[in-house]
Each structure stands twice: as C-alpha cells, then as structure tokens.
Design a protein around this motif. Structure first.
Motif, mmCIF file in Angstrom:
data_model
loop_
_atom_site.group_PDB
_atom_site.id
_atom_site.type_symbol
_atom_site.label_atom_id
_atom_site.label_comp_id
_atom_site.label_asym_id
_atom_site.label_seq_id
_atom_site.Cartn_x
_atom_site.Cartn_y
_atom_site.Cartn_z
ATOM 1 N N ILE B 40 4.828 60.826 56.010
ATOM 2 C CA ILE B 40 5.030 61.671 57.192
ATOM 3 C C ILE B 40 4.907 60.822 58.462
ATOM 4 N N CYS B 41 3.912 59.928 58.474
ATOM 5 C CA CYS B 41 3.690 59.109 59.679
ATOM 6 C C CYS B 41 4.791 58.105 59.920
ATOM 7 N N GLN B 42 5.320 57.575 58.831
ATOM 8 C CA GLN B 42 6.409 56.611 59.012
ATOM 9 C C GLN B 42 7.597 57.308 59.668
ATOM 10 N N LYS B 43 7.856 58.545 59.236
ATOM 11 C CA LYS B 43 8.924 59.325 59.869
ATOM 12 C C LYS B 43 8.573 59.636 61.322
ATOM 13 N N ALA B 44 7.326 60.066 61.545
ATOM 14 C CA ALA B 44 6.886 60.457 62.893
ATOM 15 C C ALA B 44 7.035 59.279 63.868
ATOM 16 N N ARG B 53 8.830 56.781 73.224
ATOM 17 C CA ARG B 53 7.385 56.836 73.428
ATOM 18 C C ARG B 53 6.721 55.847 72.486
ATOM 19 N N LYS B 54 5.536 55.397 72.891
ATOM 20 C CA LYS B 54 4.797 54.497 72.012
ATOM 21 C C LYS B 54 3.701 55.236 71.258
ATOM 22 N N THR B 55 3.420 56.453 71.736
ATOM 23 C CA THR B 55 2.344 57.226 71.116
ATOM 24 C C THR B 55 2.931 58.327 70.234
ATOM 25 N N ILE B 56 2.437 58.394 69.012
ATOM 26 C CA ILE B 56 2.857 59.464 68.100
ATOM 27 C C ILE B 56 2.147 60.755 68.515
ATOM 28 N N THR B 57 2.916 61.819 68.685
ATOM 29 C CA THR B 57 2.345 63.108 69.102
ATOM 30 C C THR B 57 2.394 64.123 67.949
ATOM 31 N N ALA B 58 1.739 65.256 68.166
ATOM 32 C CA ALA B 58 1.749 66.330 67.164
ATOM 33 C C ALA B 58 3.181 66.806 66.918
ATOM 34 N N GLU B 59 3.982 66.784 67.981
ATOM 35 C CA GLU B 59 5.390 67.192 67.871
ATOM 36 C C GLU B 59 6.151 66.272 66.907
ATOM 37 N N ASP B 60 5.875 64.980 66.971
ATOM 38 C CA ASP B 60 6.512 64.027 66.042
ATOM 39 C C ASP B 60 6.110 64.341 64.600
ATOM 40 N N ILE B 61 4.841 64.679 64.424
ATOM 41 C CA ILE B 61 4.352 65.004 63.074
ATOM 42 C C ILE B 61 5.059 66.265 62.578
ATOM 43 N N ARG B 62 5.135 67.274 63.444
ATOM 44 C CA ARG B 62 5.767 68.543 63.029
ATOM 45 C C ARG B 62 7.231 68.308 62.635
ATOM 46 N N LEU B 63 7.917 67.496 63.412
ATOM 47 C CA LEU B 63 9.316 67.206 63.122
ATOM 48 C C LEU B 63 9.442 66.443 61.797
ATOM 49 N N ALA B 64 8.495 65.554 61.551
ATOM 50 C CA ALA B 64 8.524 64.740 60.319
ATOM 51 C C ALA B 64 8.279 65.580 59.068
ATOM 52 N N VAL B 65 7.571 66.677 59.249
ATOM 53 C CA VAL B 65 7.214 67.529 58.098
ATOM 54 C C VAL B 65 8.381 68.430 57.714
ATOM 55 N N LYS B 66 9.224 68.733 58.701
ATOM 56 C CA LYS B 66 10.358 69.650 58.472
ATOM 57 C C LYS B 66 11.328 69.152 57.409
#
Lengths: 66, 66
Positions: B40-44, B53-66
C-alpha cells in the motif's frame, strides 16, 4: 480500531521507502491493516470450522488470504 | 518482516471472533499484514510523487487502497 501501535506502522512505511509521512497517513494505514486483518480472520474462522477444528491455524490464514 | 507486535495481531484476531488461535497463525497474519502495508505504501508514494509532494498523506493511502 486502534490495536496496531502507530510506531510499528510507521516502521512499515519507512521500509516501503516512505521518508516523509504525515501522522494521519500512519493512522489511516493502521486502520486499513486492522480492518484487513479482521476480514482475513473472519474467513479463516470459517475455514477452521469447516475443517471441524476450534483452533485457527496458519493454514487457515493462508487460505483466507488467497 | 517482524515489525508488528504479535500481541497486537492477536488482539485483532480476537476482535474477529477467533477464540483459539495457534501461535503460527498469529505470525502468519502479522507477516501478511506487514507485506500488505508495504505494498500500500509503495503505491501511496507513487501518488504523493505524482502530486509533487514529498510527504505521504492519508489521502495517498486511501487512494492506494482503492
């Protein structure tokens, strides 16, 4: 919710190459992994029941992940 | 491997209604969740880079889970 320590989830993110991560991203991932874990276990329980066992084994988990 | 404390994973299994669980099942699930977290994090990370962005956000995680 809230079973997985955020420090452990943070280490997983860093393993995946995430250098900068917002705190809410860590919380989001912790929630996702916990939910995923619950779903896997609910399936694994069905498989252990099906095999007439009361104890969930690693084999049940592996089958549930497939 | 081995970032998630087994006691925490055990609590997740119990939340899912697993009363009896073998120790190797707990270890198996911990491994599965860690691997899943890394994926999931690699996708995020790709999504955060994509958004410049250089910072992974909750939004990136949510998108990666979809």
């Amino acid at each position: 919710m809230g079973e997985l320590p955020l420090a452990a989830v943070d280490r997983i993110i860093r393993k995946a190459g995430g250098e900068r991560v917002s705190e809410d991203a860590v919380q989001e991932l912790a929630g996702v992994l916990e939910e995923e874990g619950i779903k896997i276990c609910q399936k694994a329980r069905i498989f252990s029941n099906h095999a007439k066992r009361k104890t969930i084994t690693a084999e049940d988990i592996r089958l549930a992940v497939k």
